[in-house]
Design a protein around this motif. Structure first.
Motif, PDB file in Angstrom:
ATOM      1  N   TRP A   3       8.150  -8.813   0.890  1.00 21.08           N
ATOM      2  CA  TRP A   3       6.918  -8.734   1.891  1.00 21.08           C
ATOM      3  C   TRP A   3       6.968  -9.628   2.936  1.00 21.08           C
ATOM      4  CZ3 TRP A   3       4.845 -13.518   1.380  1.00 21.08           C
ATOM      5  CH2 TRP A   3       5.237 -14.460   0.206  1.00 21.08           C
ATOM      6  N   LYS A  70      -2.459  -1.135   4.075  1.00 12.73           N
ATOM      7  CA  LYS A  70      -1.979  -0.206   3.436  1.00 12.73           C
ATOM      8  C   LYS A  70      -1.095   0.695   4.184  1.00 12.73           C
ATOM      9  CE  LYS A  70      -5.293  -0.114  -0.087  1.00 12.73           C
ATOM     10  NZ  LYS A  70      -6.287   0.647  -1.145  1.00 12.73           N
ATOM     11  N   ARG A  79       2.036   1.435  -0.214  1.00 16.82           N
ATOM     12  CA  ARG A  79       2.271   0.124  -0.310  1.00 16.82           C
ATOM     13  C   ARG A  79       1.332  -0.696   0.372  1.00 16.82           C
ATOM     14  NH1 ARG A  79       6.548  -0.236   3.138  1.00 16.82           N
ATOM     15  NH2 ARG A  79       5.335  -1.130   4.782  1.00 16.82           N
ATOM     16  N   ASN A  81       0.361  -4.586   1.801  1.00 12.68           N
ATOM     17  CA  ASN A  81       0.659  -5.834   2.138  1.00 12.68           C
ATOM     18  C   ASN A  81      -0.687  -6.902   2.151  1.00 12.68           C
ATOM     19  OD1 ASN A  81       2.700  -3.781   3.201  1.00 12.68           O
ATOM     20  ND2 ASN A  81       3.866  -6.018   2.722  1.00 12.68           N
ATOM     21  N   TYR A  82      -0.608  -7.950   1.795  1.00 13.60           N
ATOM     22  CA  TYR A  82      -1.900  -8.823   1.896  1.00 13.60           C
ATOM     23  C   TYR A  82      -1.327 -10.332   2.868  1.00 13.60           C
ATOM     24  CZ  TYR A  82      -3.116  -6.076  -2.203  1.00 13.60           C
ATOM     25  OH  TYR A  82      -3.318  -5.279  -3.052  1.00 13.60           O
ATOM     26  N   ALA A  89       1.822 -14.126   5.086  1.00 12.99           N
ATOM     27  CA  ALA A  89       2.164 -12.975   4.003  1.00 12.99           C
ATOM     28  C   ALA A  89       1.950 -13.719   2.645  1.00 12.99           C
ATOM     29  CB  ALA A  89       3.451 -12.327   4.180  1.00 12.99           C
ATOM     30  N   GLU A  92       2.579  -8.613  -1.876  1.00 13.07           N
ATOM     31  CA  GLU A  92       2.753  -6.855  -1.548  1.00 13.07           C
ATOM     32  C   GLU A  92       2.675  -6.131  -2.891  1.00 13.07           C
ATOM     33  OE1 GLU A  92       6.070  -4.930   0.579  1.00 13.07           O
ATOM     34  OE2 GLU A  92       7.091  -5.079  -1.286  1.00 13.07           O
TER      35      GLU A  92
END
Length: 103
Positions: A3, A70, A79, A81-82, A89, A92
């Protein structure tokens, strides 16, 4: 960790026709740019949508607490991801499939 890779978002605009400048969209891979996006758009009431460099549809939700990205991947999976409030990051995951890849 997977990620940590970069995204280059293009044509990123919100449903209500407010858009994120191309420079910021194209530099989404930078933590500093993600932090700037949070500062500018944390009070947005809708998500932003666009296309990444692979032609995949992306959805970007921005809040004071961070960003959720997203991606409807070509392989049919979504997928997620945050990113935290500083644009770093943090993880994920996957949120099911957006299309049937059989048939």
């Amino acid at each position: 960790m997977r990620w940590g890779y970069c995204f280059h978002l293009v044509l990123l605009e919100v449903i209500n026709m407010t858009s994120i400048p191309n420079r910021l969209s194209l530099e989404f891979g930078s933590q500093a740019v993600r932090k700037q996006l949070i500062a500018l758009y944390a009070d947005s009431e809708t998500m932003f949508t666009g296309t990444n460099e692979h032609g995949e549809t992306v959805y970007l939700s921005i809040a004071a607490s961070g960003i959720v990205l997203k991606t409807e991947q070509e392989n049919g999976w979504v997928r997620v991801n945050y990113y935290d409030a500083d644009g770093a990051a943090t993880g994920e995951g996957f949120d099911g499939k957006w299309r049937d890849t059989h048939g």
